[in-house]
Design an enzyme around this catalytic site. Sequence first.
Site, PDB file in Angstrom:
ATOM      1  N   CYS A   1      -1.547   8.637   3.296  1.00 18.97           N
ATOM      2  CA  CYS A   1      -1.428   8.082   1.949  1.00 18.97           C
ATOM      3  C   CYS A   1      -2.620   8.434   1.067  1.00 18.97           C
ATOM      4  O   CYS A   1      -2.481   8.490  -0.156  1.00 18.97           O
ATOM      5  CB  CYS A   1      -1.241   6.571   2.011  1.00 18.97           C
ATOM      6  SG  CYS A   1      -2.621   5.698   2.788  1.00 18.97           S
TER       7      CYS A   1
ATOM      8  N   GLU B   1       0.880  -1.169   0.000  1.00 14.38           N
ATOM      9  CA  GLU B   1       0.000   0.000   0.000  1.00 14.38           C
ATOM     10  C   GLU B   1       0.913   1.212   0.000  1.00 14.38           C
ATOM     11  O   GLU B   1       1.596   1.483   0.987  1.00 14.38           O
ATOM     12  CB  GLU B   1      -0.915  -0.028   1.225  1.00 14.38           C
ATOM     13  CG  GLU B   1      -2.090   0.920   1.117  1.00 14.38           C
ATOM     14  CD  GLU B   1      -1.709   2.343   1.446  1.00 14.38           C
ATOM     15  OE1 GLU B   1      -1.549   3.143   0.497  1.00 14.38           O
ATOM     16  OE2 GLU B   1      -1.546   2.662   2.626  1.00 14.38           O
TER      17      GLU B   1
END
Length: 479
Positions: free
Chosen positions: A257, A223
């Site tokens: 993120c 990720e």
Amino acid sequence: MSQTNSDHTYNTPAEIDEIHARLTRTFYSGVTRPLAYRRKQLLQLARMLQDNHVAFEDALLADIGKPRLESSLSEVVHCLTNALTAADSLETWAAPKPCPTTAAWRADWGATLHKEPKGVALIISPWNYPLVLTLNPLIGAIAAGCPTVLKPSELVPVFSQLLATLLPRYLDPTAYAVVKGSVPETTHVLGLRWAHILYTGSSRVGRVVAAAAAAHLTPVTLELGGKSPAVIADDADLTLAARRILHGKIQNAGQLCVSPDYAVVSRGRVGAFVEALKSAHAEFWPEGDHPLTGNAPLSNIINASHHARLVDMLKRTKGKIAFGGETHGQKGITPTVLTDVPEDDVLMEEEIFGPILPIIAVDAVDHAIRVINSKPTPLVIYLFTDKEEIKQKFLQRTQSGQLVQNDVVMQLAVNEMPFGGQGESGCKYTASFDTFTHLRGYINISSAQEPFLQGRYRPYTDDKYQFACAPGKVKIPDA
């Protein structure tokens, strides 16, 4: 004996090897397989969070200056709720899944997919949301029956030490462990054989993790974030869009993120959008308050080098600062909005990961799509519009891990939805039961099936050959 780096106590290679061997023995003993065991560990994890709620807030405040409300809402309570949900859902998640067959003669083979733990897992988590990005994947691993090593970031030492202290008090220490360390220790960990590796962080380190996993043919989940755009279509409510985008951008000072990395707005609406952002800023910090020194300051920029990187980007950009741009020491930057930013500007080269929002002016929706497609696939696209045709354009002509309409960051609240990226933003899905589960196929061909299987045996005859070829001679329909 553990080595000490300033105020950090790191695990030695021998200690890491012992942890790996211990967890491997536990897995092959079968201890983690019963659902009753998994449920107990999940409830103990929830209890650890509940009992030490304030301690975790204190740790995040000490490490990254995260406000208590943000730590509680997005980290502690989020994980506690997920652990309880997993405990309640285990029987449903782990139940074998029938696998229907298309051919009638295979109908009584009992084709089934059994959900089994992959084995000992490794979770490497980042510093920006250290609790949720460590424990959410752990919840999935526990639910799947996988013993797990947690490797939190060395940049959050208070949190790492707290987790290393608490975990063996609440969870089975033969099945779950924390490894503390920096690059050398992480390198050693990656040299060992794991059943699955889940890494959250930068694309640069993601390549290192993927290469290490490839040496053992280990499945890996990455990720990695990226430049996630917020697109404001001409029909969007600018006041609402500005409030929601700015709120998302200032979470953890933009060090998230899925933070909106840049905004895309039609040229004629840039000025109005900036004014809406200013109004939202004034709403969040009323007169007399300040983003860096006021009642609830932004989280810290994680370290001096990252702060210097952001300041350097502001110095080199060709864009114009509409508001913000103030710095405080080596860990503070006010929310900053820039206009007249070229598409090839320094702010558009890589993920910003800070409270800086460049605005890219475009001619139309198609231009916005070209801007997005000219860059690596983002983890998420935020699209502000109520028009179905615009949504369909983005679904059909762009790629992203997720598409979120009319808000930012809130996809993280939908625990049931897979979360992951593509290409530069990552691969596979993270933090779920399925991530750490192997679907083991099963069939049972009884002796009663033997008459139907005679044609596969030697000696091969022309009759057997014609029978084998028959399915390939069906009429293929016209397109």
